[in-house]
Scaffold this active site. Sequence first.
Site, mmCIF file in Angstrom:
data_model
loop_
_atom_site.group_PDB
_atom_site.id
_atom_site.type_symbol
_atom_site.label_atom_id
_atom_site.label_comp_id
_atom_site.label_asym_id
_atom_site.label_seq_id
_atom_site.Cartn_x
_atom_site.Cartn_y
_atom_site.Cartn_z
ATOM 1 N N LYS A 159 -4.636 -11.313 -7.087
ATOM 2 C CA LYS A 159 -5.918 -11.574 -6.426
ATOM 3 C C LYS A 159 -7.007 -10.648 -6.974
ATOM 4 O O LYS A 159 -6.715 -9.515 -7.385
ATOM 5 C CB LYS A 159 -5.801 -11.463 -4.902
ATOM 6 C CG LYS A 159 -5.658 -10.062 -4.352
ATOM 7 C CD LYS A 159 -5.897 -10.036 -2.850
ATOM 8 C CE LYS A 159 -6.130 -8.593 -2.419
ATOM 9 N NZ LYS A 159 -6.714 -8.400 -1.144
ATOM 10 N N LYS A 183 -10.889 -4.826 -6.100
ATOM 11 C CA LYS A 183 -11.689 -3.737 -6.673
ATOM 12 C C LYS A 183 -10.818 -2.755 -7.468
ATOM 13 O O LYS A 183 -11.336 -2.007 -8.284
ATOM 14 C CB LYS A 183 -12.461 -3.007 -5.572
ATOM 15 C CG LYS A 183 -11.582 -2.446 -4.490
ATOM 16 C CD LYS A 183 -12.368 -2.110 -3.250
ATOM 17 C CE LYS A 183 -11.441 -1.838 -2.084
ATOM 18 N NZ LYS A 183 -11.474 -2.834 -1.058
ATOM 19 N N LYS A 200 0.828 -1.217 0.000
ATOM 20 C CA LYS A 200 0.000 0.000 0.000
ATOM 21 C C LYS A 200 0.860 1.264 0.000
ATOM 22 O O LYS A 200 0.464 2.271 -0.572
ATOM 23 C CB LYS A 200 -0.984 -0.005 1.176
ATOM 24 C CG LYS A 200 -2.053 -1.075 1.001
ATOM 25 C CD LYS A 200 -3.437 -0.658 1.452
ATOM 26 C CE LYS A 200 -4.447 -1.704 0.969
ATOM 27 N NZ LYS A 200 -5.704 -1.701 1.649
HETATM 28 P P1 ATP Z 1 -8.262 -4.292 -2.119
HETATM 29 O O1 ATP Z 1 -9.093 -4.282 -3.343
HETATM 30 O O2 ATP Z 1 -7.870 -2.929 -1.629
HETATM 31 O O3 ATP Z 1 -7.098 -5.249 -2.197
HETATM 32 P P2 ATP Z 1 -10.025 -6.106 -1.004
HETATM 33 O O4 ATP Z 1 -11.103 -5.980 -1.981
HETATM 34 O O5 ATP Z 1 -9.049 -7.239 -1.109
HETATM 35 O O6 ATP Z 1 -9.195 -4.792 -0.949
HETATM 36 P P3 ATP Z 1 -10.199 -6.332 1.822
HETATM 37 O O7 ATP Z 1 -10.940 -5.365 2.675
HETATM 38 O O8 ATP Z 1 -8.717 -6.239 1.818
HETATM 39 O O9 ATP Z 1 -10.756 -6.189 0.377
HETATM 40 O O10 ATP Z 1 -10.598 -7.826 2.183
HETATM 41 C C1 ATP Z 1 -11.712 -8.213 2.926
HETATM 42 C C2 ATP Z 1 -11.726 -9.711 3.146
HETATM 43 O O11 ATP Z 1 -11.901 -10.376 1.915
HETATM 44 C C3 ATP Z 1 -10.439 -10.269 3.745
HETATM 45 O O12 ATP Z 1 -10.731 -11.314 4.616
HETATM 46 C C4 ATP Z 1 -9.690 -10.746 2.552
HETATM 47 O O13 ATP Z 1 -8.780 -11.751 2.886
HETATM 48 C C5 ATP Z 1 -10.824 -11.262 1.678
HETATM 49 N N1 ATP Z 1 -10.451 -11.147 0.275
HETATM 50 C C6 ATP Z 1 -10.284 -10.019 -0.438
HETATM 51 N N2 ATP Z 1 -9.968 -10.274 -1.714
HETATM 52 C C7 ATP Z 1 -9.942 -11.620 -1.813
HETATM 53 C C8 ATP Z 1 -9.687 -12.526 -2.876
HETATM 54 N N3 ATP Z 1 -9.409 -12.095 -4.088
HETATM 55 N N4 ATP Z 1 -9.756 -13.843 -2.645
HETATM 56 C C9 ATP Z 1 -10.078 -14.310 -1.414
HETATM 57 N N5 ATP Z 1 -10.334 -13.510 -0.361
HETATM 58 C C10 ATP Z 1 -10.264 -12.190 -0.541
#
Ligand code: ATP
Length: 346
Positions: free
Chosen positions: A209, A212, A127
């Site tokens: 991964k 968003k 980040k």
């Molecule tokens: P960003 O888009 O900023 O990386 P994010 O969409 O990954 O954020 P977070 O708030 O970081 O969202 O994650 C919320 C939850 O969802 C956490 O438990 C995270 O491990 C899970 N998570 C997020 N993205 C994934 C993914 N692609 N696959 C599996 N689990 C996920």
Amino acid sequence: MENEITTPNTNTESAPKKRMLSGIQPSGDLHLGNYLGAIKNWADRVNDYECYYFMADLHTITVRQDPATLRKRSLNQLAQYIACGLDPEKNVLFLQSHVPAHAQLAWVLNCYTMFGELSRMTQFKDKSAKHKDNINAGLFTYPVLMAADILLYQADYVPVGEDQKQHVEITRDIAQRFNSIYGDVFKVPEAFIPKAGARVYGLTTPGDKMSKSIPEGCVFIMDSPDEIARKFKRAVTDSDTEHCVRFDRENKPGVANLMNIYSAITGESFEEIEREFDGMGYGAFKPKVGEAVIEHLRPIREEAERLMADKAYLNEVYKNGAERASYIANKTLRKVYKKVGFYQLP
Ligand code: ATP
Ligand code: LTN
């Protein structure tokens, strides 16, 4: 490793229920990665655990947020949690900033967390590279606030996607350090990582991964069926000549990701999926996965839309959740204040 579990012990009937706690930042719309990696897994376990789930709004301001959007998302995310199956009668659902103990305990724990260990956090490194103009202290101490979130509730298990495992590990280290000085104040939690869905990759970037920040390859829970179908149609598959549906994460990451999604949605094993799509090429497989996702998300989206229009109900859930969460959180905070030597009025 001790905390690398996939199936927590289920409670025997007489034992008190173990506690689960987790949160998601209301910094964007919920997507399939959040749902399969986290929320679905939470909702599936409600009868076996005492469950606390919150919207981590304090965490979101480590990156600049538009205030009106954050406010709106905090309410919409609650509607989406409920629509994904988190019944507010059975789970304590709350907004992090409604329970001041989170920020209060985070300050104390900051003084029991080392600069060196925070410097090793991969999320901080990622980040801060992404937001070079705003590498604020909150971004650096983010894991300490997360440790406070977890330790306040004496949680046994923290169901998260794989990317958050390092944060649960530092939480354990902080808890153990604190306990070694003051006695058994905190329960040392374990991460609970789902087998299927632990890491959903982007449909257009199967090496990264689903996130968003890459919306083309990200399926949002509130996406229309048409949008979902379009995204799956454009999913990147692999350039191998074999063209058959076979699980091979290394050589066929695009297909492996689609299989993982399909498996998490339908409950079918990879072998069953291989059998089901035997002889079919990628072109036929992609829309099938899309259809399964569309049908699975349809009732969730419809229910979320209905709830999002009922602000009075959502406010009531938040009010009730904050009361129930504060009761537990304040108990831990009082104990911590006493242990570290803060003078308490009689
Ligand atoms: P960003 O888009 O900023 O990386 P994010 O969409 O990954 O954020 P977070 O708030 O970081 O969202 O994650 C919320 C939850 O969802 C956490 O438990 C995270 O491990 C899970 N998570 C997020 N993205 C994934 C993914 N692609 N696959 C599996 N689990 C996920
Ligand atoms: N860091 C997590 C969100 C989060 C969390 C928590 C998860 C904040 N506090 C406590 C589990 C327990 C994330 O970015 N997904």
